[in-house]
Write a protein that holds these residues in place. Structure first.
Motif, PDB file in Angstrom:
ATOM      1  N   ALA A   1      12.707 184.885 -34.028  1.00  0.00           N
ATOM      2  CA  ALA A   1      11.493 184.810 -34.463  1.00  0.00           C
ATOM      3  C   ALA A   1      11.217 183.964 -35.624  1.00  0.00           C
ATOM      4  CB  ALA A   1      11.035 186.290 -34.340  1.00  0.00           C
ATOM      5  N   LYS A   2      12.006 184.127 -36.632  1.00  0.00           N
ATOM      6  CA  LYS A   2      11.856 183.448 -37.861  1.00  0.00           C
ATOM      7  C   LYS A   2      11.859 181.920 -37.540  1.00  0.00           C
ATOM      8  CE  LYS A   2      14.042 184.326 -41.350  1.00  0.00           C
ATOM      9  NZ  LYS A   2      15.241 184.841 -42.392  1.00  0.00           N
ATOM     10  N   GLU A   3      12.775 181.678 -36.509  1.00  0.00           N
ATOM     11  CA  GLU A   3      12.726 180.185 -36.073  1.00  0.00           C
ATOM     12  C   GLU A   3      11.603 179.805 -35.505  1.00  0.00           C
ATOM     13  OE1 GLU A   3      15.270 177.992 -32.426  1.00  0.00           O
ATOM     14  OE2 GLU A   3      16.295 179.228 -33.851  1.00  0.00           O
ATOM     15  N   LEU A   4      10.949 180.308 -34.554  1.00  0.00           N
ATOM     16  CA  LEU A   4       9.586 180.005 -34.244  1.00  0.00           C
ATOM     17  C   LEU A   4       8.540 179.911 -35.297  1.00  0.00           C
ATOM     18  CD1 LEU A   4       9.387 182.271 -31.053  1.00  0.00           C
ATOM     19  CD2 LEU A   4       9.940 179.947 -31.009  1.00  0.00           C
ATOM     20  N   VAL A   5       8.636 180.528 -36.280  1.00  0.00           N
ATOM     21  CA  VAL A   5       7.597 180.514 -37.161  1.00  0.00           C
ATOM     22  C   VAL A   5       7.925 179.190 -38.247  1.00  0.00           C
ATOM     23  CG1 VAL A   5       6.620 181.806 -39.576  1.00  0.00           C
ATOM     24  CG2 VAL A   5       7.271 183.193 -37.556  1.00  0.00           C
ATOM     25  N   GLU A   6       9.180 179.112 -38.613  1.00  0.00           N
ATOM     26  CA  GLU A   6       9.521 177.864 -39.295  1.00  0.00           C
ATOM     27  C   GLU A   6       9.289 176.758 -38.631  1.00  0.00           C
ATOM     28  OE1 GLU A   6      13.474 178.846 -40.194  1.00  0.00           O
ATOM     29  OE2 GLU A   6      12.950 180.467 -41.841  1.00  0.00           O
ATOM     30  N   GLY A   7       9.277 176.802 -37.432  1.00  0.00           N
ATOM     31  CA  GLY A   7       9.297 175.493 -36.535  1.00  0.00           C
ATOM     32  C   GLY A   7       7.545 175.216 -36.221  1.00  0.00           C
ATOM     33  N   GLY A   8       6.869 176.446 -36.846  1.00  0.00           N
ATOM     34  CA  GLY A   8       5.195 175.986 -37.011  1.00  0.00           C
ATOM     35  C   GLY A   8       4.891 176.486 -35.559  1.00  0.00           C
ATOM     36  N   GLU A   9       5.318 177.099 -34.699  1.00  0.00           N
ATOM     37  CA  GLU A   9       4.708 177.742 -33.367  1.00  0.00           C
ATOM     38  C   GLU A   9       3.805 179.010 -33.584  1.00  0.00           C
ATOM     39  OE1 GLU A   9       7.174 177.668 -29.752  1.00  0.00           O
ATOM     40  OE2 GLU A   9       8.742 176.762 -30.798  1.00  0.00           O
ATOM     41  N   TYR A  10       4.403 179.898 -34.510  1.00  0.00           N
ATOM     42  CA  TYR A  10       3.357 180.834 -34.994  1.00  0.00           C
ATOM     43  C   TYR A  10       3.183 181.089 -36.576  1.00  0.00           C
ATOM     44  CZ  TYR A  10       4.515 182.170 -30.294  1.00  0.00           C
ATOM     45  OH  TYR A  10       4.556 182.457 -28.914  1.00  0.00           O
ATOM     46  N   PRO A  11       2.226 181.868 -36.975  1.00  0.00           N
ATOM     47  CA  PRO A  11       1.863 181.659 -38.520  1.00  0.00           C
ATOM     48  C   PRO A  11       2.819 182.801 -39.172  1.00  0.00           C
ATOM     49  CG  PRO A  11       0.369 182.760 -37.161  1.00  0.00           C
ATOM     50  CD  PRO A  11       1.074 182.151 -36.238  1.00  0.00           C
ATOM     51  N   ASN A  12       3.355 183.737 -38.172  1.00  0.00           N
ATOM     52  CA  ASN A  12       4.298 184.926 -38.958  1.00  0.00           C
ATOM     53  C   ASN A  12       5.113 185.498 -37.635  1.00  0.00           C
ATOM     54  OD1 ASN A  12       2.658 186.942 -37.744  1.00  0.00           O
ATOM     55  ND2 ASN A  12       1.247 186.318 -39.332  1.00  0.00           N
ATOM     56  N   VAL A  13       5.999 186.197 -38.319  1.00  0.00           N
ATOM     57  CA  VAL A  13       6.863 186.881 -37.296  1.00  0.00           C
ATOM     58  C   VAL A  13       6.226 187.898 -36.297  1.00  0.00           C
ATOM     59  CG1 VAL A  13       8.788 188.581 -36.920  1.00  0.00           C
ATOM     60  CG2 VAL A  13       9.114 186.582 -38.829  1.00  0.00           C
ATOM     61  N   SER A  14       5.126 188.603 -36.943  1.00  0.00           N
ATOM     62  CA  SER A  14       4.373 189.329 -35.958  1.00  0.00           C
ATOM     63  C   SER A  14       3.562 188.864 -35.040  1.00  0.00           C
ATOM     64  CB  SER A  14       3.404 190.215 -36.829  1.00  0.00           C
ATOM     65  OG  SER A  14       2.795 191.112 -36.068  1.00  0.00           O
ATOM     66  N   ALA A  15       3.312 187.438 -35.294  1.00  0.00           N
ATOM     67  CA  ALA A  15       2.559 186.576 -34.236  1.00  0.00           C
ATOM     68  C   ALA A  15       3.499 185.984 -33.297  1.00  0.00           C
ATOM     69  CB  ALA A  15       1.592 185.514 -34.876  1.00  0.00           C
ATOM     70  N   ALA A  16       4.829 185.618 -33.683  1.00  0.00           N
ATOM     71  CA  ALA A  16       5.831 185.304 -33.049  1.00  0.00           C
ATOM     72  C   ALA A  16       6.262 186.231 -31.711  1.00  0.00           C
ATOM     73  CB  ALA A  16       6.962 184.790 -33.800  1.00  0.00           C
ATOM     74  N   VAL A  17       6.215 187.363 -32.124  1.00  0.00           N
ATOM     75  CA  VAL A  17       6.796 188.649 -31.434  1.00  0.00           C
ATOM     76  C   VAL A  17       5.880 188.780 -30.278  1.00  0.00           C
ATOM     77  CG1 VAL A  17       7.392 191.175 -31.242  1.00  0.00           C
ATOM     78  CG2 VAL A  17       8.330 189.587 -32.866  1.00  0.00           C
ATOM     79  N   SER A  18       4.468 188.854 -30.787  1.00  0.00           N
ATOM     80  CA  SER A  18       3.358 189.218 -29.867  1.00  0.00           C
ATOM     81  C   SER A  18       3.039 188.080 -28.761  1.00  0.00           C
ATOM     82  CB  SER A  18       1.985 189.433 -30.607  1.00  0.00           C
ATOM     83  OG  SER A  18       1.954 190.445 -31.538  1.00  0.00           O
ATOM     84  N   GLY A  19       3.081 186.942 -29.401  1.00  0.00           N
ATOM     85  CA  GLY A  19       3.148 185.571 -28.686  1.00  0.00           C
ATOM     86  C   GLY A  19       4.335 185.576 -27.399  1.00  0.00           C
ATOM     87  N   GLU A  20       5.326 185.863 -27.922  1.00  0.00           N
ATOM     88  CA  GLU A  20       6.484 185.603 -26.886  1.00  0.00           C
ATOM     89  C   GLU A  20       6.294 186.935 -26.126  1.00  0.00           C
ATOM     90  OE1 GLU A  20       8.776 183.053 -26.704  1.00  0.00           O
ATOM     91  OE2 GLU A  20       7.192 182.408 -28.119  1.00  0.00           O
ATOM     92  N   LEU A  21       6.187 187.790 -26.319  1.00  0.00           N
ATOM     93  CA  LEU A  21       5.790 189.164 -25.352  1.00  0.00           C
ATOM     94  C   LEU A  21       4.643 188.669 -24.346  1.00  0.00           C
ATOM     95  CD1 LEU A  21       6.014 192.486 -27.485  1.00  0.00           C
ATOM     96  CD2 LEU A  21       7.601 191.675 -25.677  1.00  0.00           C
ATOM     97  N   ALA A  22       3.602 188.109 -24.910  1.00  0.00           N
ATOM     98  CA  ALA A  22       2.566 187.736 -24.088  1.00  0.00           C
ATOM     99  C   ALA A  22       3.233 186.740 -22.966  1.00  0.00           C
ATOM    100  CB  ALA A  22       1.375 187.030 -24.923  1.00  0.00           C
ATOM    101  N   LYS A  23       3.959 185.724 -23.372  1.00  0.00           N
ATOM    102  CA  LYS A  23       4.703 184.615 -22.522  1.00  0.00           C
ATOM    103  C   LYS A  23       5.340 185.277 -21.530  1.00  0.00           C
ATOM    104  CE  LYS A  23       4.966 180.615 -25.621  1.00  0.00           C
ATOM    105  NZ  LYS A  23       5.903 179.673 -26.435  1.00  0.00           N
TER     106      LYS A  23
END
Length: 91
Positions: free
Chosen positions: A18-40
């Motif tokens: 999740a942190k990697e996704l945030v650091e890579g610019g795919e999501y603004p924060n860990v919460s958004a990364a988790v929500s986004g990946e769950l949606a996917k």
């Protein structure tokens, strides 16, 4: 869209991802990364379910003379049962 606040725990590997996704610019924060990946993941499951339904409909619409013969009828659902068991084990 409403937001539900919930405290959750992650394995180190899941949190690192999740942190990697945030650091890579795919999501603004860990919460958004988790929500986004769950949606996917949900979209992928929905897509797979839709494809399965379409294939079942296609096969069921075949004339009887085009159906593939089944050898040992007791083995017809073995693969399906194994798949369902694997899904249950992941839950």
């Amino acid at each position: 869209m409403s937001v539900q606040k919930q405290s959750v725990s992650f394995t180190e590997a899941a949190y690192a991802f999740a942190k990697e996704l945030v650091e890579g610019g795919e999501y603004p924060n860990v919460s958004a990364a988790v929500s986004g990946e769950l949606a996917k993941a949900k979209a992928e499951r929905d897509r797979a379910h839709t494809m399965l339904e379409a294939e079942l409909e296609r096969r069921l619409s075949l004339p009887l003379d085009e159906w593939e013969p089944v050898g040992d009828v007791s083995q017809v659902s073995v693969g399906a049962r194994a798949y369902l068991d694997s899904l249950a084990a992941k839950s």
